[in-house]
Design an enzyme around this catalytic site. Structure first.
Site, PDB file in Angstrom:
ATOM      1  N   SER A 139       0.835  -1.197   0.000  1.00 34.22           N
ATOM      2  CA  SER A 139       0.000   0.000   0.000  1.00 34.22           C
ATOM      3  C   SER A 139       0.870   1.247   0.000  1.00 34.22           C
ATOM      4  O   SER A 139       2.035   1.213   0.414  1.00 34.22           O
ATOM      5  CB  SER A 139      -0.881   0.012   1.258  1.00 34.22           C
ATOM      6  OG  SER A 139      -1.520   1.256   1.458  1.00 34.22           O
ATOM      7  N   TYR A 152      -3.698  -1.467   9.592  1.00 36.28           N
ATOM      8  CA  TYR A 152      -3.514  -1.692   8.163  1.00 36.28           C
ATOM      9  C   TYR A 152      -2.103  -1.291   7.733  1.00 36.28           C
ATOM     10  O   TYR A 152      -1.394  -2.058   7.060  1.00 36.28           O
ATOM     11  CB  TYR A 152      -4.557  -0.862   7.406  1.00 36.28           C
ATOM     12  CG  TYR A 152      -4.513  -0.970   5.895  1.00 36.28           C
ATOM     13  CD1 TYR A 152      -5.109  -2.035   5.240  1.00 36.28           C
ATOM     14  CD2 TYR A 152      -3.904   0.026   5.142  1.00 36.28           C
ATOM     15  CE1 TYR A 152      -5.102  -2.118   3.859  1.00 36.28           C
ATOM     16  CE2 TYR A 152      -3.890  -0.043   3.753  1.00 36.28           C
ATOM     17  CZ  TYR A 152      -4.488  -1.126   3.118  1.00 36.28           C
ATOM     18  OH  TYR A 152      -4.466  -1.194   1.744  1.00 36.28           O
TER      19      TYR A 152
END
Length: 260
Positions: A139, A152
């Site tokens: 990410s 996350y």
């Protein structure tokens, strides 16, 4: 001639979003594709639509025994596996000090443990097939920080570590390992309103468009098809001398903040 002719690629979280677009593109480029997910109805429908080049297998990526069963089913269908895209992931919004341990560990189990188990289970199969590729989905937040997504971001940082170590350890098996690092992409993960039939999608989309016009130099949210194209590049011969690397695809978001 497709860029993946003769290849068999196993894609997790492939029933919708980025994984779905990766499955569609990889089939179009000549690959046999294993669509792995927990969303059985959507995954089976996608496999049926894509035809003989696709198979659906149920897989909770956090469970090692399910990985073994899914890989066995993939080999029964196609005879080998020589590509893996660890795409499955979940996102939860919470300040770190407000995050329950159960929530944090759920994100770790899916995002981080799922990626580890994919490498652990599938890499020997790729090696036995003569080599191939692994693409891990990290990410934008693996390269920086972001409020309210601590669990996350922690898992995505960890995926970059797994990518680099796997690239070194698996090179002798002719396996290349890289990571895609998407920024804001228009999927149900980043825009949960897509899953709410009562939501005003036009209003939500307009609000997100306005936000990304301010945050992202290219002035828009990314499309899952664009991430799929990057995963294809890293899975095909075009990237034959690239391994152990993160590839940011974020419309310039990581480059900095514009004052204009």
């Amino acid at each position: 001639m497709g860029k993946l002719d003769g290849r068999v690629v196993f894609i997790t979280g492939a029933a919708r979003g980025q994984g779905e677009q990766e499955a569609r593109l990889f089939v179009a480029e000549g690959a046999g594709v294993v669509i792995a997910d927990v969303l059985d109805e959507q995954g089976e429908a996608l496999a049926k639509e894509l035809g003989e080049a696709a198979r659906y297998v149920h897989l909770d990526v956090s469970r090692e025994e399910e990985w073994a069963a899914a890989v066995a089913a993939a080999k029964d269908a196609f005879g080998k596996i020589d590509g893996l895209v660890n795409n499955a992931g979940i996102l939860r919004f919470n300040a770190l000090v407000d995050t329950p341990l159960d929530e944090f560990m759920r994100v770790v189990r899916v995002n981080q443990v799922g990626c580890f188990l994919g490498i652990k289970t599938v890499a020997p199969e790729i090696g036995a097939a003569g080599g191939g590729t692994i693409v891990n989905t990290a990410s934008y937040t693996a390269m920086t920080g972001m409020s309210a997504v601590g669990a996350y971001a922690a898992t995505k940082h960890a995926i970059l570590g797994l990518t680099r170590v796997a690239a070194m350890e698996l090179a002798h098996l002719k396996i290349r390992v890289n990571a895609v690092c998407p920024g804001a992409i228009d999927t149900a993960m980043s825009n949960p309103a897509q899953l709410d039939p009562t939501a005003d999608h036009a209003e939500t989309s307009a609000a997100l468009d306005d936000l990304y016009r301010k945050l992202v130099p290219l002035g828009r949210v990314g499309r899952p098809e664009e991430v799929a194209a990057l995963a294809l590049f890293l899975s095909a011969g075009d990237s034959s001398y690239i391994t152990g690397q993160p590839f940011v695809i974020d419309g310039g978001w990581l480059a900095g903040v514009s004052l204009f």
